[in-house]
Design an enzyme around this catalytic site. Structure first.
Site, PDB file in Angstrom:
ATOM      1  N   SER A  78       0.926  -1.207  -0.110  1.00 21.85           N
ATOM      2  CA  SER A  78      -0.034   0.123   0.037  1.00 21.85           C
ATOM      3  C   SER A  78       0.865   1.173  -0.092  1.00 21.85           C
ATOM      4  CB  SER A  78      -1.016   0.012   1.241  1.00 21.85           C
ATOM      5  OG  SER A  78      -1.069   1.388   1.869  1.00 21.85           O
ATOM      6  N   ARG A 114       0.959   3.691  -3.255  1.00 20.65           N
ATOM      7  CA  ARG A 114       0.435   5.168  -2.892  1.00 20.65           C
ATOM      8  C   ARG A 114       1.207   6.020  -3.583  1.00 20.65           C
ATOM      9  NH1 ARG A 114      -2.854   5.640   1.615  1.00 20.65           N
ATOM     10  NH2 ARG A 114      -1.544   4.023   2.321  1.00 20.65           N
ATOM     11  N   ASN A 130       0.706   8.272  -6.816  1.00 17.15           N
ATOM     12  CA  ASN A 130       0.426   9.756  -6.837  1.00 17.15           C
ATOM     13  C   ASN A 130       1.303  10.250  -7.890  1.00 17.15           C
ATOM     14  OD1 ASN A 130      -1.321  11.095  -5.098  1.00 17.15           O
ATOM     15  ND2 ASN A 130      -0.927   9.226  -3.698  1.00 17.15           N
TER      16      ASN A 130
END
Lengths: 225, 74, 162
Positions: free
Chosen positions: A165, A169, A173
């Protein structure tokens, strides 16, 4: 449109800059070296003329900046895990620079999944190390069965989910911001990208750096409790 | 084939709905909180930004999956 | 971008080196400087505190000295007062004694004078009385003239003697 797609793909791929003995060194590693060299040089230059008495404005600013970055690191992790604060601060500086270096024309290293995966890997190693260091191997193993034994598979799964994760992430992004910036630049390369660059490169980059460090700190805190 | 890939990628990006709703709720609550306690604006702002960044992650996951579908299957 | 390869290892090594570099070249000197400054401020503060305490002690000593001086002064003044009082008493006593002596002397003198004056007067009066008595024995006819003569003589004597 085919032109855009091709150029986008080309921009997104991380090229191998040079090959040593058949091992390809990718662009992200080289950019990381550049960042390391620049920061090392800057910090040696800046810290060589520090004065104890009557510090100048520049020195005060530098001191304030460094102390507040360290405070962010130790503030997230709390008093209990002080020794991990320096690592968090260092990673915060690295990700912050890596995310915003797109402004200078470099490809952000965090756009490469190798870098985010490496960061996440180090995070999970640090998290588990902190847990073992605090509780001992038995206590660490026992902590998987908490709060009740039935959640043990989920807890074990979490060891893999947490870094995944974190990795995805940050990677998502940065690459999302990168793609949007490329699209905007494709539409109008002059004035339009400036405010978007402010948001996607600087603001989002720093926020994501903080989020990464924050979550790592949170997980460490959870592990040593 | 490419049509199917495009459809798949589009479905994956639907994950953004959840993030949108989540950030919307968070922002509305933050507005309420600031209206109720204007002196705590700085703290609320910080928490809102953090929460938004975390909620945004789901949308990012969808985006990454879409990217995977496009690049790995193309 | 979506592949994981040997560069992951390089990045891990890079990050470890990065962490060490940041710690040694950025955090350590800055923290050193800050702790040094804090130490110097603390030492200066302590120094100031010590000087203040010293000054306080000096002041206390000065005050004690002053108090001592004051006491000494009071003692000397009291002593002088005492001496003056004794002197005064002595002088007064002396004066009184002398005055008494003078008074006694003069009293005695007066007594003596009185004796001196009164003695001859009595003698004279006795002689007079004897004279008169002999005269009266000689002539008993005019007693009144004799009395007048006696009184006159006595008055004369009185006027002369007293």
């Amino acid at each position: 449109m085919g032109n855009l797609g091709e150029s986008l793909i080309e921009e997104l791929t991380c090229e191998t800059v040079f090959t040593v003995h058949g091992i390809g060194i990718s662009e992200s590693v080289v950019v990381t070296w550049v960042i390391m060299a620049a920061v090392l040089l800057a910090s040696i230059l800046l810290t060589s003329r520090l004065k104890v008495e009557n510090p100048g404005r520049g020195q005060l600013l530098l001191e304030h900046a460094v102390v507040s970055i360290q405070n962010i690191g130790t503030g997230i992790i709390g008093e209990e895990g002080r020794q991990y604060g320096a690592y968090l601060s260092a990673i915060l500086i690295y990700i912050g620079i890596a995310n915003t270096i797109g402004i200078l024309g470099f490809k952000p290293p965090t756009k490469d999944m190798n870098v985010t995966a490496a960061l996440a890997l180090m995070s999970i190693i640090l998290i588990e190390f902190a847990g073992i260091h605090k509780k001992g191997v038995r206590g660490w193993l026992k902590s998987f069965a908490e709060p009740i034994a039935i959640v043990t598979p989920i807890n074990i799964l979490e060891v893999f989910i947490k870094p995944l994760s974190l990795c995805m992430r940050l990677f998502g992004n940065v690459i999302g911001a990168f793609v949007i910036m490329k699209l905007i630049e494709h539409i109008l390369p002059w004035v339009l990208p400036v405010p978007f660059s402010m948001y996607f490169d600087i603001f989002d980059g720093l926020i994501q750096a903080y989020v990464f460090v924050f979550l790592t700190g949170l997980f460490i805190k959870e592990a040593i409790e | 084939m490419s049509t199917l890939i495009a459809i798949g990628a589009g479905i994956a990006v639907l994950a953004g709905i959840g993030a949108g709703i989540g950030i919307g709720i968070a922002t509305s609550k933050a507005t309420e909180a600031v209206a109720r306690q204007p002196e705590a604006e700085g703290k609320i702002m910080k928490i809102l930004l953090l929460g938004s960044a975390l909620a945004e992650a789901t949308a990012i996951y969808g985006f990454v999956i879409a990217l995977f579908i496009i690049i790995l299957l193309a | 971008m979506l592949r994981l390869d040997i560069n992951l290892l390089f990045t891990v090594i890079n990050l470890v080196i990065w962490y060490i570099l940041i710690r040694i070249f950025l955090f350590k000197p800055i923290n050193n400087i800050i702790s040094k400054r804090e130490a110097s401020i603390k030492s200066r503060y302590d120094e100031a505190q010590a000087i203040k305490e010293e000054a306080q002690a000096e002041k206390e000593k000065c005050r004690a000295f002053q108090a001592n001086l004051e006491e000494e002064k009071a003692k000397i003044v009291a002593q002088a007062n005492e001496k003056a009082r004794i002197d005064y008493d002595n002088i007064v006593e002396d004066a009184r004694k002398r005055a008494k002596q003078i008074v006694d002397d003069s009293k005695r003198e007066a007594e003596f004078q009185k004796e001196n004056i009164v003695g001859p007067a009595e003698e004279e009066i006795r002689a007079l009385i004897m004279d008169i008595a002999s005269k009266s024995l000689a002539s008993t006819d005019n007693d009144s003239a004799l009395y007048d003569q006696f009184l006159e003589k006595a008055g004369e004597m009185n006027n002369a003697g007293l």
